[in-house]
Design an enzyme around this catalytic site. Structure first.
Site, short mmCIF file in Angstrom:
data_model
loop_
_atom_site.label_atom_id
_atom_site.label_comp_id
_atom_site.label_asym_id
_atom_site.label_seq_id
_atom_site.Cartn_x
_atom_site.Cartn_y
_atom_site.Cartn_z
N THR A 1 0.86 -1.17 0.00
CA THR A 1 0.00 0.00 0.00
C THR A 1 0.90 1.22 0.00
O THR A 1 2.04 1.14 0.45
CB THR A 1 -0.91 0.02 1.25
N CYS B 1 -1.45 5.36 -5.46
CA CYS B 1 -2.38 4.50 -4.72
C CYS B 1 -2.33 3.18 -5.46
O CYS B 1 -2.41 3.16 -6.70
CB CYS B 1 -3.79 5.09 -4.74
#
Length: 230
Positions: free
Chosen positions: A83, A197
């Protein structure tokens, strides 16, 4: 080959892409029926999401540190956090383990530097765009100029990431709006764009962007494999 430890589940949509990238690149590098040696410890993203919006980063740091220790105790020789945003607590991870922790901003910064670019746009959650845990590495370590979308567009990105992308919803409307945001940043002389992202590269195809895109999921996976093989 060294064993890679992945902390996943944030979201599982992008974690599966990490697994796919690393194994495909292992096969390309080693040939035959080779696949990667790795462990995956996956968390419940609903818990992480709640703590993020509460601003309880200490609790998230503790959770991530525990996951990293689980992987190291299992035999992982490096740790990869699957992430962008949760790298905000990377210090908690590095202080909890002896194994190397591979920061996604380092993978991204090296790739941009190698491409010879100086001014790049960053798209991601508001946490990634507005806090300095990510941009300070790119700016201070890799001498990059980072430009961000305006406030309205940052909120749009935040909303689609948490309300759509992490839930596996990828719409044409969201894609076209992201392409419009990238176009606006090109007008501000962005030479490339960081898809900061891990779900954004699933939404935005490279072929539909006029400037170089930096797929942080792919770059992070490649860094992990390069270290594992060397």
């Amino acid at each position: 080959m060294k064993t890679i430890g992945l902390i996943g589940g944030m979201s599982w949509e992008s974690s599966k892409v990490y697994y796919e990238y690393i194994n495909k690149m292992t096969k390309e590098a080693l040939g035959g029926s080779h696949s990667a040696k790795l462990f995956l410890s996956s968390v419940d993203f609903a818990e992480i999401e709640k703590l993020s919006f509460e601003g309880n980063w200490d609790a998230i740091g503790e959770l991530m540190a525990n996951q990293a220790k689980i992987l190291e105790n299992a035999g992982a020789e490096m740790v990869v956090l699957c992430t962008n945003t949760i790298h905000l607590v990377s210090d908690a991870i590095t202080s909890a383990i002896n194994a190397p922790f591979l920061h996604i901003a380092d993978a991204t910064g090296k790739a941009i530097q190698e491409a010879g670019l100086k001014k790049v746009a960053l798209l991601g959650t508001k946490f990634t765009m507005e806090k300095d845990f990510y941009t300070k590495i790119l700016e201070n370590k890799y001498q990059l100029e980072i430009i961000l979308p305006n406030e309205r567009d940052r909120q749009f990105l935040q909303d689609i990431i948490y309300n759509e992308l992490v839930k596996g919803t990828f719409t044409e409307k969201a894609k076209h709006e992201c392409l419009r945001i990238i176009g606006d940043l090109q007008d501000q002389h962005a030479e490339g764009v960081i898809l900061g992202c891990t779900e954004l590269p699933i939404l935005i195809p490279d072929a539909e962007v006029d400037i170089p895109t930096f797929n942080t999921t792919l770059l992070h996976s490649k860094m992990a494999l390069d270290i594992a093989l060397n």
